[in-house]
Design an enzyme around this catalytic site. Sequence first.
Site, PDB file in Angstrom:
ATOM      1  N   SER A 299      74.386 -47.610 -41.103  1.00  0.00           N
ATOM      2  CA  SER A 299      75.854 -47.617 -41.128  1.00  0.00           C
ATOM      3  C   SER A 299      76.422 -47.544 -42.544  1.00  0.00           C
ATOM      4  O   SER A 299      77.609 -47.334 -42.712  1.00  0.00           O
ATOM      5  CB  SER A 299      76.383 -48.870 -40.426  1.00  0.00           C
ATOM      6  OG  SER A 299      76.034 -50.037 -41.127  1.00  0.00           O
TER       7      SER A 299
ATOM      8  N   LYS B 235      78.346 -54.563 -44.542  1.00  0.00           N
ATOM      9  CA  LYS B 235      79.500 -53.678 -44.348  1.00  0.00           C
ATOM     10  C   LYS B 235      80.445 -53.803 -45.527  1.00  0.00           C
ATOM     11  O   LYS B 235      80.332 -54.704 -46.349  1.00  0.00           O
ATOM     12  CB  LYS B 235      80.271 -54.064 -43.062  1.00  0.00           C
ATOM     13  CG  LYS B 235      79.546 -53.863 -41.753  1.00  0.00           C
ATOM     14  CD  LYS B 235      79.442 -52.406 -41.397  1.00  0.00           C
ATOM     15  CE  LYS B 235      78.802 -52.193 -40.034  1.00  0.00           C
ATOM     16  NZ  LYS B 235      77.382 -52.530 -39.971  1.00  0.00           N
TER      17      LYS B 235
END
Lengths: 205, 205
Positions: B124, B161
């Site tokens: 990601s 993230k």
Amino acid sequence: MGRTPPGQTRERIYQFVRDRLLSGFPPTVREVKEAFNFRSVQTAREHLEALVNEGRLGKEKGKARGYRLPDSSRLGPPTRLVPLLGRVPAGPLDIAAEDLEGYIPIQAHHSSEELFGLRVRGVSMTGAGILPGDIVVVRRQPTADSGDIVVALIEDEATVKRLRISKNHVELHPENPDFEPIIPDSTDLKLLGKVIEVRRYLERP
Amino acid sequence: MGRTPPGQTRERIYQFVRDRLLSGFPPTVREVKEAFNFRSVQTAREHLEALVNEGRLGKEKGKARGYRLPDSSRLGPPTRLVPLLGRVPAGPLDIAAEDLEGYIPIQAHHSSEELFGLRVRGVSMTGAGILPGDIVVVRRQPTADSGDIVVALIEDEATVKRLRISKNHVELHPENPDFEPIIPDSTDLKLLGKVIEVRRYLERP
DNA sequence: CATCATACCAGACAAATGTATGGTAAGTCA
DNA sequence: TGACTTACCATACATTTGTCTGGTATGATG
């Protein structure tokens, strides 16, 4: 005579000695004694010997400053400082002071390896997750395998690329579609080494 | 009595001592003598003293293994070994042995920082140059700024993230168009720390 | 209570390590 | 040629550093 609960001073001594060893200047038993305000050298020595018996420290018996970090799978290979270079010499790693940006700690698997760090300046390898400002750690070697990421000198300019070897020639491939592969004249190409590690510091100290 | 041209042995001694110092175990004068097959300790000592007079080595006078790299050598902050974790505890860093993958050497700018390494598992964050298998070095802190790359726990699962903070809520953004931002319920989110470094080992030992 | 383990102290000795003094030999330069 | 510089050797001494022996004190346990 003040006295701490069992194991408490031992732990603090371990951290003191470990930090000293990682800083590159092992302590004497007397320096441990002084750091903890013991009145007797033997107190320090007993803690140190207990740490050796527990396997948390190694030791060269009878040698000054002889305590070591043990060679164990838990701590990993020994750490050493490797030069971070601003400019790479074509010949042996005789580092001129103005080329030395600093040192970075590396776990070296083989002590005969000659390593250096180099800061990446372009965007040609972003597809391989290597961004401008990253540091590549390079193992000096004159050859590499096809597919390796290497540092090469072309006309005295260092570049980081992926090596592609075919029958007739060698190519240096970018990992960014905006760039073309380089097919150097063989006399202009000097392969300096293989990239074995990439580092990115996200924060300035 | 064999004898080398002026300066040649001096240079080799400098490299020997420098490498020993960078590896963390300074040599005695007698170890230098033996490494170069001199018959006399004083020969080694004179070379070492000359290097001190030239400013290329420092020295703690009278101390065993007292030669140092000079302060001008840009060694950087002290190195410490930081735990590389397989699983991140939500509370204080009391590391269970089964969670410890190993240690990695880090130059620590502030000794009060609590750091750990964590291996990245997903894709990601590839847009930010963070690939699966990379190691992120995390400084434990309960808050971070908008735009920082952070490690957060959502329902006991650690994720890397980019943090986006707006008026009403917090978002965790991927850096890969194949993924959607995460907008966690505030009771499900625990921010563990900020990513301060990314490392990629390209070669297995 | 006695025993044991652990954390500390005191002093002395042995060995490692740094240092000093005196020397030879080779090459360069005036 | 002599003087100077540099690279080496030999030996001895001074100091630092590791090690050993003997000790006290505290807390836990049977």
